[in-house]
Design a protein around this motif. Structure first.
Motif, short mmCIF file in Angstrom:
data_model
loop_
_atom_site.label_atom_id
_atom_site.label_comp_id
_atom_site.label_asym_id
_atom_site.label_seq_id
_atom_site.Cartn_x
_atom_site.Cartn_y
_atom_site.Cartn_z
N GLU A 59 0.98 -1.23 0.02
CA GLU A 59 0.12 0.05 -0.11
C GLU A 59 0.73 1.26 -0.01
O GLU A 59 1.96 1.05 0.68
CB GLU A 59 -1.02 0.05 1.33
CG GLU A 59 -1.88 -0.89 1.32
CD GLU A 59 -3.06 -0.76 0.10
OE1 GLU A 59 -3.45 0.50 0.05
OE2 GLU A 59 -3.80 -1.69 -0.30
N ASN A 60 0.37 2.37 -0.72
CA ASN A 60 1.16 3.57 -0.56
C ASN A 60 0.56 4.94 -0.11
O ASN A 60 1.23 5.79 -0.09
CB ASN A 60 2.03 3.74 -2.03
CG ASN A 60 0.81 4.07 -2.98
OD1 ASN A 60 -0.45 4.03 -2.78
ND2 ASN A 60 1.25 4.17 -4.27
N ARG A 61 -0.75 4.62 0.53
CA ARG A 61 -1.17 5.95 1.21
C ARG A 61 -1.61 5.38 2.39
O ARG A 61 -2.46 4.46 2.76
CB ARG A 61 -2.47 6.34 0.30
CG ARG A 61 -2.19 6.68 -1.07
CD ARG A 61 -3.18 7.47 -1.57
NE ARG A 61 -4.49 6.98 -1.51
CZ ARG A 61 -5.81 7.55 -1.69
NH1 ARG A 61 -5.72 8.56 -2.31
NH2 ARG A 61 -6.95 6.83 -1.45
N HIS A 62 -1.22 6.06 3.55
CA HIS A 62 -1.43 5.54 5.04
C HIS A 62 -2.90 5.40 5.40
O HIS A 62 -3.47 4.58 5.87
CB HIS A 62 -0.62 6.80 5.91
CG HIS A 62 -1.11 6.54 7.32
ND1 HIS A 62 -0.91 5.33 7.94
CD2 HIS A 62 -1.71 7.43 8.07
CE1 HIS A 62 -1.46 5.65 9.15
NE2 HIS A 62 -2.02 6.86 9.61
N GLY A 84 5.51 7.24 -0.90
CA GLY A 84 6.19 8.35 -0.04
C GLY A 84 5.63 8.43 1.50
O GLY A 84 4.37 8.33 1.65
N LEU A 85 6.26 8.77 2.42
CA LEU A 85 5.79 8.84 3.74
C LEU A 85 6.16 10.31 4.39
O LEU A 85 7.54 10.77 4.33
CB LEU A 85 6.75 7.61 4.48
CG LEU A 85 6.55 7.32 5.96
CD1 LEU A 85 5.01 7.27 6.20
CD2 LEU A 85 7.21 6.42 6.54
N GLN A 86 5.33 10.69 5.34
CA GLN A 86 5.57 11.98 5.81
C GLN A 86 5.93 11.59 7.21
O GLN A 86 5.50 10.46 7.84
CB GLN A 86 4.03 12.81 6.03
CG GLN A 86 3.74 13.30 4.74
CD GLN A 86 2.32 14.07 4.91
OE1 GLN A 86 1.19 13.19 5.59
NE2 GLN A 86 2.18 15.35 4.90
N SER A 87 7.04 12.37 7.72
CA SER A 87 7.60 12.05 9.13
C SER A 87 6.64 11.96 10.21
O SER A 87 6.73 11.13 11.15
CB SER A 87 8.64 13.09 9.52
OG SER A 87 7.95 14.37 9.50
N LYS A 88 5.62 12.93 10.03
CA LYS A 88 4.35 12.88 11.01
C LYS A 88 3.52 11.58 11.05
O LYS A 88 3.00 11.49 11.96
CB LYS A 88 3.73 14.12 10.84
CG LYS A 88 2.65 14.16 9.64
CD LYS A 88 2.09 15.65 9.74
CE LYS A 88 1.19 15.64 8.54
NZ LYS A 88 0.57 17.01 8.48
N VAL A 93 2.34 4.34 10.54
CA VAL A 93 2.57 3.40 9.52
C VAL A 93 3.15 2.21 10.23
O VAL A 93 2.97 1.02 9.83
CB VAL A 93 3.26 3.98 8.57
CG1 VAL A 93 3.98 3.06 7.37
CG2 VAL A 93 2.66 5.11 7.80
N ALA A 94 4.40 2.51 10.96
CA ALA A 94 5.06 1.48 11.66
C ALA A 94 4.08 0.58 12.62
O ALA A 94 4.47 -0.66 13.01
CB ALA A 94 6.44 2.02 12.24
N ALA A 95 3.15 1.13 13.05
CA ALA A 95 2.35 0.59 14.04
C ALA A 95 1.46 -0.67 13.07
O ALA A 95 1.02 -1.69 14.03
CB ALA A 95 1.07 1.16 14.49
N VAL A 100 8.72 -1.46 5.65
CA VAL A 100 8.78 0.04 5.11
C VAL A 100 9.68 0.38 3.89
O VAL A 100 10.75 -0.05 4.29
CB VAL A 100 8.66 1.10 5.97
CG1 VAL A 100 8.75 2.42 5.37
CG2 VAL A 100 7.39 1.04 7.02
N GLU A 101 9.21 0.16 2.87
CA GLU A 101 10.08 0.17 1.56
C GLU A 101 10.62 1.59 1.10
O GLU A 101 11.64 1.78 0.32
CB GLU A 101 9.74 -0.48 0.34
CG GLU A 101 9.19 -2.11 0.56
CD GLU A 101 9.00 -2.71 -0.73
OE1 GLU A 101 9.35 -2.21 -1.73
OE2 GLU A 101 8.51 -3.79 -0.59
N SER A 102 10.26 2.63 1.76
CA SER A 102 10.21 3.75 1.27
C SER A 102 11.10 4.94 2.19
O SER A 102 10.77 6.09 2.31
CB SER A 102 9.27 4.65 0.80
OG SER A 102 7.99 4.71 1.61
N VAL A 103 12.22 4.29 2.89
CA VAL A 103 12.69 5.23 3.91
C VAL A 103 13.80 6.00 3.09
O VAL A 103 14.76 5.31 2.38
CB VAL A 103 13.67 4.27 4.83
CG1 VAL A 103 14.27 5.02 5.69
CG2 VAL A 103 12.56 3.30 5.68
N ASP A 104 13.57 7.17 2.91
CA ASP A 104 14.65 8.00 2.23
C ASP A 104 15.25 9.17 2.81
O ASP A 104 15.76 9.94 2.10
CB ASP A 104 13.67 8.64 0.66
CG ASP A 104 12.40 9.37 1.26
OD1 ASP A 104 12.32 9.48 2.49
OD2 ASP A 104 11.71 9.89 0.22
#
Length: 232
Positions: A59-62, A84-88, A93-95, A100-104
């Motif tokens: 999936e790519n939208r939280h 793409g992942l927002q820091s906030k 997401v980690a829950a 997580v493939e998009s750690v940038d």
């Protein structure tokens, strides 16, 4: 044709493509994992995919991912967050994500760590590397020259496990050329992180180019699921 039959047909076609690409370069098709990206498709499709043997779903939208994971409680698939992942939103997401493939960027790591430790399990992480030409505005990802530093930060962060790299072929660039560059980056990366040997690359339109250049995982949407629904 029922939806189950449509999905079975799509899966069979993708698996044939993976097998053919592997045969071309003398690889075993079992070396390549298939993650089916279900963005905009319903949880009922995830359940059918699981019945058909799919073990990994992306999936790519939280917001959509969080709801779909809840709807699919007990299904037993491994959830990949590939967007793409927002820091906030990293902790949230980690829950629920297993990968997580998009750690940038390093800014994501504290949140991912909080979510993973609160959940009580390690979170598999891939560092997304950019294949864009220098100075180009394109896909997300850390430039290759920043990869070593970010990878070290991931390995030093509680609750996170560095598993390898992810990349997307740039728009308007030959995928084979882009994945040739990725293969070279991955080879150098593995000399420093030999256990981080996942290489997630290749989508519906370019999976062959990725597999023949060493991808261990492909992320496939439309080739399995069909065109995305018009109502999102």
């Amino acid at each position: 044709m029922s939806r189950r039959e449509e999905l079975a047909d799509g899966l069979a076609g993708v698996r044939r493509r993976i097998a053919a690409a592997c045969a071309e370069v003398g690889r075993d098709a079992e070396e390549v994992g298939l993650t089916v990206v279900t963005k905009f498709f319903p949880a009922t499709d995830v359940r059918l995919l699981a019945e058909l043997g799919v073990t990994d779903v992306g999936e790519n939208r939280h917001q959509e991912a969080e709801a779909k994971v809840a709807e699919c409680a007990g299904v037993g698939v491994r959830w990949h967050f590939v967007g793409g992942l927002q820091s906030k939103k990293a902790a949230a997401v980690a829950a629920y994500a297993d990968v997580v493939e998009s750690v940038d960027r390093a800014k994501l790591l504290p949140g991912l760590s909080r979510g993973a430790t609160a959940r009580g399990r390690e979170l598999d992480c891939l560092v997304q590397v950019s294949l864009d030409p220098p100075g180009a505005e394109g896909r997300s990802g850390v430039p290759p020259e920043g990869l070593a530093d970010l990878a070290e930060r991931v390995t030093a962060t509680e609750g996170l496990r560095l598993r390898g790299l992810m990349a997307v072929a740039p728009l308007g660039v030959d995928a084979a050329e882009a994945f040739d560059r990725l293969a070279a980056v991955a080879a150098d990366f593995r000399t420093e992180h030999p256990t981080a040997d996942w290489l997630s690359a290749g989508m519906s339109g370019d999976l062959e180019a990725a597999v023949t250049r060493g991808a261990t995982h492909v992320r496939i949407g439309s080739a399995v699921l069909g065109p995305r629904p018009s109502i999102k």
